[in-house]
Design a protein around this motif. Sequence first.
Motif, PDB file in Angstrom:
ATOM      1  N   GLY A 205       0.814  -1.205   0.000  1.00  0.00           N
ATOM      2  CA  GLY A 205       0.000   0.000   0.000  1.00  0.00           C
ATOM      3  C   GLY A 205       0.850   1.258   0.000  1.00  0.00           C
ATOM      4  O   GLY A 205       2.040   1.230   0.340  1.00  0.00           O
ATOM      5  N   PRO A 206       0.270   2.389  -0.385  1.00  0.00           N
ATOM      6  CA  PRO A 206       1.026   3.646  -0.421  1.00  0.00           C
ATOM      7  C   PRO A 206       1.652   4.025   0.918  1.00  0.00           C
ATOM      8  O   PRO A 206       2.785   4.512   0.961  1.00  0.00           O
ATOM      9  CB  PRO A 206      -0.022   4.674  -0.852  1.00  0.00           C
ATOM     10  CG  PRO A 206      -1.046   3.883  -1.588  1.00  0.00           C
ATOM     11  CD  PRO A 206      -1.095   2.550  -0.915  1.00  0.00           C
ATOM     12  N   ALA A 207       0.936   3.814   2.022  1.00  0.00           N
ATOM     13  CA  ALA A 207       1.499   4.163   3.333  1.00  0.00           C
ATOM     14  C   ALA A 207       2.672   3.255   3.672  1.00  0.00           C
ATOM     15  O   ALA A 207       3.696   3.713   4.196  1.00  0.00           O
ATOM     16  CB  ALA A 207       0.426   4.069   4.420  1.00  0.00           C
ATOM     17  N   ALA A 208       2.546   1.959   3.370  1.00  0.00           N
ATOM     18  CA  ALA A 208       3.647   1.028   3.613  1.00  0.00           C
ATOM     19  C   ALA A 208       4.845   1.383   2.744  1.00  0.00           C
ATOM     20  O   ALA A 208       5.998   1.288   3.181  1.00  0.00           O
ATOM     21  CB  ALA A 208       3.196  -0.405   3.346  1.00  0.00           C
ATOM     22  N   TYR A 209       4.578   1.818   1.508  1.00  0.00           N
ATOM     23  CA  TYR A 209       5.671   2.237   0.628  1.00  0.00           C
ATOM     24  C   TYR A 209       6.395   3.444   1.218  1.00  0.00           C
ATOM     25  O   TYR A 209       7.633   3.505   1.224  1.00  0.00           O
ATOM     26  CB  TYR A 209       5.138   2.581  -0.762  1.00  0.00           C
ATOM     27  CG  TYR A 209       6.183   3.277  -1.625  1.00  0.00           C
ATOM     28  CD1 TYR A 209       7.154   2.539  -2.298  1.00  0.00           C
ATOM     29  CD2 TYR A 209       6.225   4.660  -1.729  1.00  0.00           C
ATOM     30  CE1 TYR A 209       8.133   3.174  -3.058  1.00  0.00           C
ATOM     31  CE2 TYR A 209       7.198   5.302  -2.475  1.00  0.00           C
ATOM     32  CZ  TYR A 209       8.140   4.546  -3.146  1.00  0.00           C
ATOM     33  OH  TYR A 209       9.113   5.185  -3.877  1.00  0.00           O
ATOM     34  N   ALA A 210       5.641   4.418   1.716  1.00  0.00           N
ATOM     35  CA  ALA A 210       6.262   5.611   2.287  1.00  0.00           C
ATOM     36  C   ALA A 210       7.154   5.254   3.471  1.00  0.00           C
ATOM     37  O   ALA A 210       8.270   5.768   3.603  1.00  0.00           O
ATOM     38  CB  ALA A 210       5.181   6.610   2.715  1.00  0.00           C
ATOM     39  N   ARG A 211       6.674   4.347   4.331  1.00  0.00           N
ATOM     40  CA  ARG A 211       7.491   3.931   5.475  1.00  0.00           C
ATOM     41  C   ARG A 211       8.726   3.169   5.018  1.00  0.00           C
ATOM     42  O   ARG A 211       9.827   3.365   5.533  1.00  0.00           O
ATOM     43  CB  ARG A 211       6.661   3.074   6.439  1.00  0.00           C
ATOM     44  CG  ARG A 211       5.634   3.861   7.222  1.00  0.00           C
ATOM     45  CD  ARG A 211       5.030   3.031   8.349  1.00  0.00           C
ATOM     46  NE  ARG A 211       4.276   1.891   7.846  1.00  0.00           N
ATOM     47  CZ  ARG A 211       2.998   1.956   7.468  1.00  0.00           C
ATOM     48  NH1 ARG A 211       2.362   3.108   7.516  1.00  0.00           N
ATOM     49  NH2 ARG A 211       2.371   0.881   7.047  1.00  0.00           N
ATOM     50  N   LEU A 212       8.537   2.286   4.030  1.00  0.00           N
ATOM     51  CA  LEU A 212       9.663   1.497   3.535  1.00  0.00           C
ATOM     52  C   LEU A 212      10.711   2.395   2.886  1.00  0.00           C
ATOM     53  O   LEU A 212      11.916   2.179   3.042  1.00  0.00           O
ATOM     54  CB  LEU A 212       9.164   0.454   2.536  1.00  0.00           C
ATOM     55  CG  LEU A 212      10.186  -0.557   2.017  1.00  0.00           C
ATOM     56  CD1 LEU A 212      10.796  -1.361   3.161  1.00  0.00           C
ATOM     57  CD2 LEU A 212       9.546  -1.494   0.995  1.00  0.00           C
ATOM     58  N   TRP A 213      10.260   3.409   2.162  1.00  0.00           N
ATOM     59  CA  TRP A 213      11.174   4.371   1.541  1.00  0.00           C
ATOM     60  C   TRP A 213      12.054   5.026   2.607  1.00  0.00           C
ATOM     61  O   TRP A 213      13.268   5.170   2.434  1.00  0.00           O
ATOM     62  CB  TRP A 213      10.364   5.425   0.794  1.00  0.00           C
ATOM     63  CG  TRP A 213      11.165   6.618   0.354  1.00  0.00           C
ATOM     64  CD1 TRP A 213      11.429   7.742   1.089  1.00  0.00           C
ATOM     65  CD2 TRP A 213      11.818   6.803  -0.898  1.00  0.00           C
ATOM     66  NE1 TRP A 213      12.194   8.619   0.374  1.00  0.00           N
ATOM     67  CE2 TRP A 213      12.462   8.069  -0.852  1.00  0.00           C
ATOM     68  CE3 TRP A 213      11.927   6.045  -2.049  1.00  0.00           C
ATOM     69  CZ2 TRP A 213      13.175   8.585  -1.915  1.00  0.00           C
ATOM     70  CZ3 TRP A 213      12.641   6.547  -3.113  1.00  0.00           C
ATOM     71  CH2 TRP A 213      13.265   7.798  -3.045  1.00  0.00           C
ATOM     72  N   ILE A 214      11.447   5.389   3.721  1.00  0.00           N
ATOM     73  CA  ILE A 214      12.181   6.095   4.770  1.00  0.00           C
ATOM     74  C   ILE A 214      13.152   5.166   5.505  1.00  0.00           C
ATOM     75  O   ILE A 214      14.322   5.486   5.684  1.00  0.00           O
ATOM     76  CB  ILE A 214      11.198   6.757   5.750  1.00  0.00           C
ATOM     77  CG1 ILE A 214      10.472   7.914   5.050  1.00  0.00           C
ATOM     78  CG2 ILE A 214      11.913   7.259   6.999  1.00  0.00           C
ATOM     79  CD1 ILE A 214       9.323   8.490   5.830  1.00  0.00           C
ATOM     80  N   ILE A 215      12.662   3.990   5.917  1.00  0.00           N
ATOM     81  CA  ILE A 215      13.501   3.119   6.748  1.00  0.00           C
ATOM     82  C   ILE A 215      14.617   2.459   5.957  1.00  0.00           C
ATOM     83  O   ILE A 215      15.600   1.991   6.540  1.00  0.00           O
ATOM     84  CB  ILE A 215      12.674   2.052   7.484  1.00  0.00           C
ATOM     85  CG1 ILE A 215      11.995   1.100   6.496  1.00  0.00           C
ATOM     86  CG2 ILE A 215      11.654   2.707   8.400  1.00  0.00           C
ATOM     87  CD1 ILE A 215      11.181   0.004   7.176  1.00  0.00           C
ATOM     88  N   THR A 216      14.505   2.442   4.607  1.00  0.00           N
ATOM     89  CA  THR A 216      15.584   1.878   3.793  1.00  0.00           C
ATOM     90  C   THR A 216      16.418   2.965   3.123  1.00  0.00           C
ATOM     91  O   THR A 216      17.255   2.674   2.263  1.00  0.00           O
ATOM     92  CB  THR A 216      15.021   0.953   2.698  1.00  0.00           C
ATOM     93  OG1 THR A 216      14.195   1.719   1.808  1.00  0.00           O
ATOM     94  CG2 THR A 216      14.234  -0.194   3.298  1.00  0.00           C
ATOM     95  N   ASN A 217      16.164   4.226   3.498  1.00  0.00           N
ATOM     96  CA  ASN A 217      16.867   5.350   2.869  1.00  0.00           C
ATOM     97  C   ASN A 217      16.696   5.361   1.353  1.00  0.00           C
ATOM     98  O   ASN A 217      17.641   5.584   0.596  1.00  0.00           O
ATOM     99  CB  ASN A 217      18.356   5.319   3.224  1.00  0.00           C
ATOM    100  CG  ASN A 217      18.601   5.562   4.696  1.00  0.00           C
ATOM    101  OD1 ASN A 217      18.006   6.454   5.295  1.00  0.00           O
ATOM    102  ND2 ASN A 217      19.464   4.756   5.304  1.00  0.00           N
ATOM    103  N   GLY A 218      15.472   5.090   0.932  1.00  0.00           N
ATOM    104  CA  GLY A 218      15.161   5.158  -0.487  1.00  0.00           C
ATOM    105  C   GLY A 218      15.582   3.954  -1.295  1.00  0.00           C
ATOM    106  O   GLY A 218      15.596   4.019  -2.534  1.00  0.00           O
ATOM    107  N   GLN A 219      15.892   2.843  -0.640  1.00  0.00           N
ATOM    108  CA  GLN A 219      16.372   1.670  -1.361  1.00  0.00           C
ATOM    109  C   GLN A 219      15.229   0.744  -1.785  1.00  0.00           C
ATOM    110  O   GLN A 219      15.300  -0.478  -1.650  1.00  0.00           O
ATOM    111  CB  GLN A 219      17.386   0.919  -0.500  1.00  0.00           C
ATOM    112  CG  GLN A 219      18.649   1.719  -0.247  1.00  0.00           C
ATOM    113  CD  GLN A 219      19.643   0.962   0.615  1.00  0.00           C
ATOM    114  OE1 GLN A 219      19.550  -0.246   0.797  1.00  0.00           O
ATOM    115  NE2 GLN A 219      20.598   1.687   1.169  1.00  0.00           N
ATOM    116  N   VAL A 220      14.187   1.345  -2.295  1.00  0.00           N
ATOM    117  CA  VAL A 220      13.069   0.591  -2.853  1.00  0.00           C
ATOM    118  C   VAL A 220      12.548   1.368  -4.050  1.00  0.00           C
ATOM    119  O   VAL A 220      12.510   2.605  -4.037  1.00  0.00           O
ATOM    120  CB  VAL A 220      11.957   0.373  -1.799  1.00  0.00           C
ATOM    121  CG1 VAL A 220      11.409   1.704  -1.299  1.00  0.00           C
ATOM    122  CG2 VAL A 220      10.832  -0.473  -2.358  1.00  0.00           C
TER     123      VAL A 220
END
Length: 228
Positions: free
Chosen positions: A24-39
């Motif tokens: 989901g978009p919210a999960a993507y936003a969190r994943l973007w942050i916690i991986t420093n954009g590595q998704v």
Amino acid sequence: MRKICSDNRAQLIRSKRVELAYIGPAAYARLWIITNGQVEPLAKPVDLRGAAGYYSVVIVRSDSSYHALDDLKGKKFGFNDPNSTSGYQAPKYYLRKTGYDIDTFFATTIFTGSDDNNITTLLSGAVDGATSWWQDDSRSAIKRVEDKGLIPQQSVRIIWKSPMLPSDPRVAPTWLPERMRSDLRDAIVSMAKDDPEALRALAAAGNLARFVAASRRRLPRHRWDSAS
């Protein structure tokens, strides 16, 4: 096939246990942050009407006296799940942006666990308002619950709608080789032409027409759950 929630799929990407997932978009936003954009988002679905998104909505019973958000001040309110984009993260963010602090505006809030539960809880009278997702009159959680016979037709109405939320993207980690990510994107985007049977299998539970390439610029990078 085991059904895994969006946040858990994001964690599987982060832990390098899967190489491709839709979240989901919210999960993507969190994943973007916690991986420093590595998704990287590869593709996103488009429905039969050409829409590549959906909305979070606030609903009330049709026989209630509530017609606007202000009418729900001091009332009981139901959210879907803390990790749901349309059921909690996005409405919390956008409501706060427009001056509605959900922690103080409502008398009480509860999490019901799913869209179906949220809607049936509203109809039971346990809450006065609730969140849900809506794409159009023919495709929404409300329509799905009506079709299941869980609530009467036309028994709820929408009193608030968010800006359009992006469809759940298909994503891959950037530690995959760039050529592999490109090939995955091409395979997904060309599915309607090259493998329509596979696309029909994916569309069995919805109105998926095709996939289009996704861009980081079109997906959120802020954390909806950190809105203040």
